[in-house]
Design an enzyme around this catalytic site. Structure first.
Site, PDB file in Angstrom:
ATOM      1  N   GLY B 218       0.785  -1.225   0.000  1.00 38.77           N
ATOM      2  CA  GLY B 218       0.000   0.000   0.000  1.00 38.77           C
ATOM      3  C   GLY B 218       0.812   1.268   0.000  1.00 38.77           C
ATOM      4  O   GLY B 218       1.914   1.314  -0.560  1.00 38.77           O
ATOM      5  N   LEU B 244      -4.520  -5.655  -4.341  1.00 36.33           N
ATOM      6  CA  LEU B 244      -3.454  -4.656  -4.314  1.00 36.33           C
ATOM      7  C   LEU B 244      -2.101  -5.238  -3.894  1.00 36.33           C
ATOM      8  O   LEU B 244      -1.977  -5.833  -2.828  1.00 36.33           O
ATOM      9  CB  LEU B 244      -3.831  -3.520  -3.353  1.00 36.33           C
ATOM     10  CG  LEU B 244      -2.849  -2.331  -3.309  1.00 36.33           C
ATOM     11  CD1 LEU B 244      -2.773  -1.620  -4.639  1.00 36.33           C
ATOM     12  CD2 LEU B 244      -3.220  -1.373  -2.198  1.00 36.33           C
ATOM     13  N   ASP B 245      -1.083  -5.034  -4.735  1.00 34.17           N
ATOM     14  CA  ASP B 245       0.306  -5.437  -4.446  1.00 34.17           C
ATOM     15  C   ASP B 245       0.438  -6.919  -4.128  1.00 34.17           C
ATOM     16  O   ASP B 245       1.347  -7.327  -3.395  1.00 34.17           O
ATOM     17  CB  ASP B 245       0.874  -4.606  -3.273  1.00 34.17           C
ATOM     18  CG  ASP B 245       0.910  -3.118  -3.598  1.00 34.17           C
ATOM     19  OD1 ASP B 245       1.032  -2.787  -4.788  1.00 34.17           O
ATOM     20  OD2 ASP B 245       0.803  -2.311  -2.673  1.00 34.17           O
ATOM     21  N   ALA B 246      -0.460  -7.725  -4.666  1.00 31.05           N
ATOM     22  CA  ALA B 246      -0.444  -9.158  -4.344  1.00 31.05           C
ATOM     23  C   ALA B 246      -0.296 -10.036  -5.579  1.00 31.05           C
ATOM     24  O   ALA B 246      -0.382 -11.249  -5.493  1.00 31.05           O
ATOM     25  CB  ALA B 246      -1.706  -9.533  -3.577  1.00 31.05           C
TER      26      ALA B 246
END
Lengths: 301, 301, 301, 301
Positions: B218, B244-246
């Protein structure tokens, strides 16, 4: 370590030959005919020398033949690939042996014995030979035979010294060869092997040099590094050849230093790199991951 | 960059399928029949998922067929390997295109444009889209079209803001799709892609996140790193997914910091890692070296 | 970059002198009398040479004197520390200038221009001088003056060639000196500076060499590295002296390669290390973090 | 190791206090009055917390006072720097003691014993406590007392289990405290210390966690890393606090992995990082190089 058993047991095929089309197809067809389950396969085509290299690991349980039988059959395939072809097939269920040559500095010995104790080394350390007795206790504590072979003190090379040195190396050769080891490791041995031993143990004698070669060949490399003011120091694991510190490189690594590091600081920090580089190089050698070609290596790590 | 020509031109085959014996033999027999000279070959058998992956680069000049014809013939081989098989064959002589999304921070853009100018990127950067105009001059100086698509300022998500944001992403989609790019790179774009764009660009949208994921997901990861007192900071290049960001990680790296480094110091030093990690990840993606399987990647670097 | 202003403005004191007790006390008492708020302080006592080094950064707003006035007062302190004492006091509010010498390879130039554009370099790049015109466009795109100073083609050193070369270096000296730069950077310039320029720019001429020195001095270091079969390649940022590639080292780093990397692969991967190492070395030089002593440097990074 | 003697003996002063001008001057004036020859000096002013930190190493032979006498005199200086000031003065001639807590995994134990044997650790390992007997032989081989304190097998926390566990920790506390150690090292101990022991050994209990924190807190971090598909794995050396894996970080490092690495591969490669990170962190702790402030550390390495 116990040799690999059950589903971890592998047949490891390594091969080098002049490159041309169809090699991969020929080898993989051979393995498919055996029903061989390939768990690792690596290839390298060297455009510079026109040479092809491969290493294949086959799950032993997937093949109904012994290593001996596979070798017999594969010999015909290898012959098709030309007379220069070099290959080997190793059964990871057959135990490997390592002999270590040491002097007074114990960090590489401690490290390798610790790894062996943890089951991390795919081989048994069957003997340690030291030109001093300092490291005898730790070898014995790990249940490894220690042989003390004293060397004449450094000095002018008069006849007596040359003779004593020659006798010491003859004794070392005798002890080492009695173990028929897959690797003879100079674990900070500090004595230069005579040409005939370099020749005799070609492809099996492994040295750890405490510099990032080709920088700082020879004696006292940390002193040389200090004098030059480099910002990284390193270590190099290489096969021993007749030319000092010039054999095929297996592995290298470095660590950062700065202006505040004295020579003793470098010695201390360098040890960590020496241990890592030697352990990696030796492991790869024992797992048949290193193929030598001329002055260079292919490492299927 | 001009697409590869002459002896540097390659056909690159990538394939993933359920593992079993004989796959390598089948594929290499196919390539041998074509007379294909294999210059790179990599394999991976994933024991965890029972999946097999390969990437093979064939010298184009060694084969008398076009990429189209090879694809037609290989489709039959792939079919034999089961219905789940996924594969592609790319001709490095066919040019690839990249579109970059940027905001105000220019380091990744400067870096990629510099690499493109040096012939280092196996693709053409065909457009840069920015939600601010700050980076328009450098894009234009490199002869790359710049599109300004303003976004509503951060704030409460009232209807007007949501609508403006939706319209902006629609405009971006339109511009991007007009280029039909092989990669859509979020080069420090700072806006979260809506789920439908994540879906639409699956396997092509690449993000650089300025932390060593999964740490510090994040916003403001360097502030998070500073607060935690970590001794290394990192960056992660990954495929964009709805979470998100995964998404699947392509490449990561880190750099050492210490107690004397403030958040601005981390930002500055982190940029160097972001640039490197993004450049490596993007290059591997464009060279068909990255195979995605579930949440993970196989990278034949 | 704009010079530092407000609370980011620093007075940076560097000093080297023979070591003895009380130096730190003397200097810190001096700074305390001025009310100087020390934001960074580093010391090094070199046991090998008996030399003491320090760098101190003082918040400019905490002192009511100008840099000129502090220098005047500190001169007395320095005198007490002995006639060999070398020191400087720099006001980070006074802008610094850099001149770059380039040839055809643009990666270091792109990198430094990108850093300057991002406000990351504590100096202004005031001119780029090239012996080819290839990099003129990118310099101009960043608003930096480009000077083309052609060199005679490589070949036998007949009189005409020597003369043309001498004239070219005279022209370069003229352009560089007109800018009175704090750093003259050989950003892959590929021409060896004549002894008189090494002398004239002592402590200001900075080179990036594409090997991990002292390995692979001179021409084509990646070819040398390939031939030797090393497992890491590196780059070295150093001050230029009359002896080729032997000046005091500011910074070095390495990156891992393997048997599959050809010379062009090394060239490509080496660029990333060259850029990083040069950028770090130049930044430290410009921030007065590098103190030269004999053949070595102290780097308070 | 024998404690430092002769010219290697140092008085090491560490101090933390609220930052203001004149601190360095005050401390260095004090040391100058004693005739103290400073061989290492490091400072850090933390702008975030307004705190000042320093570590100074003084050649013991240059001062005519004992550590006790210096402490007595310095207490007045410290008082001037405010009531929050924390400081210590250690004489490197006074030996330090370390107690190790272990389980079955021996790599960290082997490593630390090897370092102690090589004189590399500035302390004596006075005892090893294990909840299993596996590592008793290697401890004894190095002449170190081994205490076996069995723990209840993992399972549901019924009363008997809780009681047995409490008793085991009470026994450990008793053994540890009998040695009054400068460090209690959890060398892959695998049991979570109860809050009262975290409290009791604050600033002395050091753990090695086998992940790059804050990623992968808790159990089986390599399994977590494998599932996420990260491209680097790491280890973290930190002070133990009541919150699991959240104490102040002393040192971290990482190593590269790829898709071909299974969990056992990660375990093996991770060991090398764990050993290095723990050895570095412990050494810095024992050399008074680590100053804790809140959740973070200042490490004057």
């Amino acid at each position: 370590m116990n040799p690999a058993v059950g589903d971890d047991r592998r047949f490891v095929l390594t091969l080098g030959c002049p490159d041309r089309t169809g090699i991969v197809a020929r080898i993989s067809a051979f393995l498919a005919e055996l029903g061989g389950w390939i768990v690792e396969a690596a290839y390298h085509a060297d455009e510079d020398t026109g040479w092809f290299f491969t290493r294949q690991a086959i799950r032993a349980s997937s093949v109904e033949l012994s290593a001996y039988e596979i070798r017999e059959r594969f010999a015909k395939v290898a012959a098709e690939l030309g007379p220069e072809t070099e290959w080997s097939l190793h059964d990871s269920g057959e135990p490997k042996r390592v002999v270590l040559l040491v002097s007074k500095e114990g960090h590489c010995l401690h490290d390798l014995l610790g790894r062996a104790a943890g089951g991390e080394l795919p081989a048994t350390i069957t003997a340690v030979i030291g030109n001093h007795r300092d490291l005898e206790p730790v070898a014995r504590a790990h249940g490894v035979a220690f042989h003390h072979v004293p060397f004449p003190a450094a000095g002018t090379d008069d006849d007596a010294r040359v003779e004593a040195r020659t006798a010491a190396f003859a004794r070392i050769r005798e002890i080492v060869d009695a173990h028929d080891p897959h690797a003879v490791v100079l674990a900070r041995f500090m004595q230069v092997l005579p040409p005939e031993l370099c020749e005799h143990w070609t492809g099996r004698a492994i040295n750890i040099h405490h510099s990032f070669l080709p920088s700082f060949v020879g004696a006292r490399p940390y002193h040389q590094a200090f004098a030059r003011g480099v910002k990284l120091i390193g270590a190099t694991c290489h096969y021993v050849t007749g030319e000092l510190d010039a054999g095929p490189i297996i592995e290298q690594d470095v660590t950062r230093i700065d202006h505040s590091d004295t020579v003793p600081d470098m010695v201390r920090q360098g040890r960590d790199i020496e241990k890592l580089v030697l352990a990696r190089g030796l492991r790869w050698h024992l797992e048949d991951r290193v193929l030598v070609h001329g002055r260079k290596t292919v490492v299927f790590s």
